[in-house]
Design a protein around this motif. Structure first.
Motif, PDB file in Angstrom:
ATOM      1  N   ASP A   1      -1.647  -1.131  -3.899  1.00  0.00           N
ATOM      2  CA  ASP A   1      -2.893  -0.393  -3.694  1.00  0.00           C
ATOM      3  C   ASP A   1      -2.589   1.114  -3.702  1.00  0.00           C
ATOM      4  OD1 ASP A   1      -5.214   0.722  -2.859  1.00  0.00           O
ATOM      5  OD2 ASP A   1      -5.253  -0.231  -0.875  1.00  0.00           O
ATOM      6  N   CYS A   2      -3.113   1.817  -4.684  1.00  0.00           N
ATOM      7  CA  CYS A   2      -2.833   3.256  -4.813  1.00  0.00           C
ATOM      8  C   CYS A   2      -3.973   4.115  -4.260  1.00  0.00           C
ATOM      9  CB  CYS A   2      -2.597   3.610  -6.283  1.00  0.00           C
ATOM     10  SG  CYS A   2      -1.172   2.790  -6.980  1.00  0.00           S
TER      11      CYS A   2
ATOM     12  N   ARG B   1       0.844  -1.205   0.000  1.00  0.00           N
ATOM     13  CA  ARG B   1       0.000   0.000   0.000  1.00  0.00           C
ATOM     14  C   ARG B   1       0.877   1.253   0.000  1.00  0.00           C
ATOM     15  NH1 ARG B   1      -5.008  -0.442   3.657  1.00  0.00           N
ATOM     16  NH2 ARG B   1      -5.740  -1.449   1.767  1.00  0.00           N
TER      17      ARG B   1
ATOM     18  N   TRP C   1       1.046   5.065   0.708  1.00  0.00           N
ATOM     19  CA  TRP C   1       0.328   6.178   1.336  1.00  0.00           C
ATOM     20  C   TRP C   1       0.761   7.514   0.748  1.00  0.00           C
ATOM     21  CZ3 TRP C   1      -3.665   5.107   4.407  1.00  0.00           C
ATOM     22  CH2 TRP C   1      -3.701   3.847   5.024  1.00  0.00           C
TER      23      TRP C   1
END
Ligand code: FAD
Length: 462
Positions: free
Chosen positions: A85-86, A44, A46
Motif C-alpha cells: 500500500d503506497c 504499508r 509510510w
C-alpha cells in the motif's frame, strides 16, 4: 518555491518491522468488487526509504504496489500474494509555481493536487472521472481524460519519476535517462517497480471555472458531427449515450474549456457540494435492472434537454459528478460490476453492431460514455489510448451471462484492431490482451522480478 513537506496521516519515522506491516486480508476489493480472492499480506510503506526493504524481502513475483484501488478489475490485485500500500507516501516535495512544475510522492491523490495548485493558477493536464486516484496509480495506468484529443494521456506530462526496484533502490527515470524503464513504467501496471515520486508539468488556468456546453443528439451521425465540430475548439469533449434509445443511439454531447478570465465570487460556488453522500452497504443488486435504468435514463435525458445549454461550471462538478456519492459502486450490490472500456476504429457501423449486440442480450449498461481519442501518442510501451473511439460500459455482474456477453463484444472489437483498457478489465483472455497490446513482450523485459499481479498472470501465463 519549495513547498513544506507534509503528510495527511500519522506516520512513523523508522522502518516498520514486517510483522506490524502485515495485514492478511480477504476483504481487499477493486472498484468493480469483482473478482474476489484473498491476499497473503498487505504491507504499508509510510516512508519511501522503507520501500527497498519491502522489495528486497519479497519472494519472486510476489508483490504489487497499490494506490486507492479505483481500478475496476484485477490489475490492482495480487491474490495469494502481497500488496504494498503506497497511499501513505503522501507528501508534496517541490513546487515551482512560476513554471507550473510539481513534484510529489506517489500516494498523493489528484484531489489533493488540485486543492494545492488550482488556487495558484495551475491545473492537472489530464483528469479521469474521479479525483480519488493516486498519482502513482494514474501513472501506472497512463490515465486519459476528456481532453485526450488535446493533451494525450498523463505520461506525456511527466518530467521525471523515481522508481524503486528490487535490483536498484532508487532509479531516476525520465525522457532522457533510463528511457526504456520510464516508458515501461508509464502504463506499466505497477510491474516495473514502485514509483516513489513523480514530477509533472501543470497547465495554467485563470480560475476553477469552465465554460461548458451541451447538445442533445438523436443519432450517431449527429454525434460524429458534434465531435468533429468541437474537438478543434474545445479542451474537453465527451458524450453520454442512452442505451435504451431505439434504432440509433441518442445521447448528450458535453464540451467545455477553461473560463478565459478570472471569475470572481461566482454564485454557483456556494451550491458546490463539499461532502459526498455515502451509499449504504448491502444494497441488493436487483435495484439496478432494465426498468430502473430505463427510468433513470429518461429522467436524465429529460433534465439535460431542459436545463441550460451553456453555463459556467466548477471543475469538480464537470469532471467528478460521481464523486458526490461515496462508494457508488455499492449500488450494484454484492455481485459488483464489470466495466467494459474498449477502443474502436472510428466506424459508426462497428459501434452500431456493438450496441445492437448489447440490446439483443437483454442486459443493460447503466453508464455508457463515448469519446474520440486524438492522435497524440503516449510514451508508454503498453499504452491503451490510440486514435479512434473509446466506449465505456458498466454492467452489473450477473455471472456467466454477463461474461458471455462481454466475450461476444470482444468478437466485434478485437478483429477490427480494437483493444480493452487494462485498468477497467477483469476478464479479457490471454489472446485478447496479447493481440491488442503487441508490445507486451518488449514490456516484459522491464518487469521487476519481484512484482506481479492477478491481471498480469491472467493475461500472460499459460
Ligand atoms: C469513477 C471512476 C472514473 C474513472 N475514470 C477514468 C478515466 O476517465 N480515465 C482513466 O484513464 N481512468 C479512469 N478511471 C480509472 C482510474 O483512473 C485508474 O484505475 C487509476 O489507475 C486508479 O488509481 P489508484 O490510485 O486507485 O490505483 P490502483 O487502482 O490501486 O492501482 C492502479 C495501478 O497502479 C499501480 N500502482 C499504484 N501505486 C503505484 C506506485 N506507487 N508505484 C507503481 N505502481 C503503482 C498498481 O499496481 C495498479 O497496477 C476511473 C475510475 C473510477 C472509479
Amino acid at each position: 518555491m519549495a513547498v513544506p513537506v507534509f503528510s495527511r496521516r500519522a506516520s512513523v519515522s523508522s522502518p516498520v518491522p514486517e510483522s506490524s506491516l502485515g495485514r492478511g486480508r480477504r476483504d481487499i476489493e477493486s472498484w468493480g468488487r469483482y473478482p474476489h480472492g484473498a491476499h497473503r499480506r498487505v504491507l504499508r510503506a509510510w516512508w519511501s526509504d522503507q520501500v527497498p526493504a519491502c522489495l528486497a524481502n519479497a519472494g519472486p513475483a510476489s508483490i504489487l504496489p497499490g494506490g486507492l484501488r479505483r481500478s475496476y478489475g484485477d490489475s490492482c490485485l495480487n491474490f495469494g500474494r502481497d500488496l504494498l500500500d503506497c497511499t501513505p507516501l503522501d507528501r508534496f516535495l517541490f513546487a515551482d509555481f512560476q513554471r507550473g512544475i510539481l513534484r510529489c510522492e506517489a500516494g498523493v491523490t489528484l484531489h489533493e493536487i488540485l486543492r494545492m495548485v488550482v488556487p495558484r493558477g495551475w491545473f492537472l493536464p489530464v483528469l479521469p472521472g474521479t479525483a480519488h486516484v493516486t498519482l502513482g496509480g494514474a501513472i501506472a495506468n497512463d490515465i486519459h481524460g476528456k481532453n485526450h484529443h488535446r493533451q494525450g494521456s498523463i505520461g506525456r506530462h511527466l518530467r521525471q519519476l523515481m522508481l524503486s526496484r528490487s535490483d536498484a533502490p532508487e532509479l531516476l527515470c525520465s525522457p532522457n535517462s533510463e528511457i526504456e524503464l520510464f516508458r515501461a513504467t508509464i502504463g506499466g501496471l505497477g510491474l516495473t517497480g514502485v514509483i516513489l515520486w513523480a514530477e509533472m508539468q501543470l497547465k495554467p488556468v485563470s480560475s476553477p471555472w469552465l465554460l461548458a456546453r451541451k447538445s442533445v443528439f438523436k443519432s450517431l451521425d449527429e454525434f460524429f458531427y458534434l465531435t468533429a465540430q468541437n474537438d478543434d475548439s474545445e479542451e474537453y469533449t465527451v458524450a453520454w449515450l442512452d442505451g435504451f434509445a431505439r434504432s440509433d443511439p441518442q445521447g448528450v454531447f458535453f464540451s467545455a474549456s477553461h473560463a478565459p478570465a478570472p471569475v470572481e465570487n461566482h454564485s454557483g460556488e456556494a451550491s458546490l457540494q463539499r461532502h459526498a453522500f455515502p451509499v449504504a452497504r448491502g444494497i441488493p443488486g436487483q435495484c439496478l435492472n432494465p426498468w430502473t435504468i430505463r427510468l433513470f435514463n429518461a429522467a436524465y435525458r429529460n433534465y439535460q434537454e431542459r436545463s441550460t445549454r451553456t453555463k459556467l461550471i466548477h471543475y469538480r462538478s464537470f469532471f467528478f459528478p460521481l464523486d458526490s456519492l461515496d462508494n457508488w459502486n455499492r449500488i450494484y450490490g454484492r455481485g459488483g460490476l464489470v466495466q467494459y472500456q474498449c477502443l474502436l476504429p472510428e466506424d459508426p457501423g462497428i459501434l452500431r453492431r456493438l450496441l445492437a449486440k448489447i440490446s439483443i442480450s437483454g442486459q443493460v449498461s447503466f453508464l455508457m460514455v463515448l469519446k474520440r481519442f486524438g492522435n497524440l501518442a503516449s510514451p508508454g510501451i503498453l499504452a491503451f489510448p490510440r486514435p479512434g473511439l473509446t466506449l465505456a460500459l458498466d454492467f452489473p455482474m450477473r455471472g456467466r451471462r454477463t461474461l458471455q456477453l462481454l466475450d461476444e463484444l470482444d468478437a466485434i472489437v478485437l478483429p477490427c484492431g480494437g483493444a480493452l483498457y487494462p485498468a477497467k478489465d477483469a476478464r479479457m483472455s490471454r489472446a485478447a490482451f496479447q493481440s491488442s497490446f503487441p508490445n507486451w513482450r518488449r514490456f516484459r523485459a522491464a518487469i521487476d522480478p519481484k512484482c506481479s499481479s492477478s491481471f498480469w498472470r491472467r493475461v500472460t501465463e499459460w
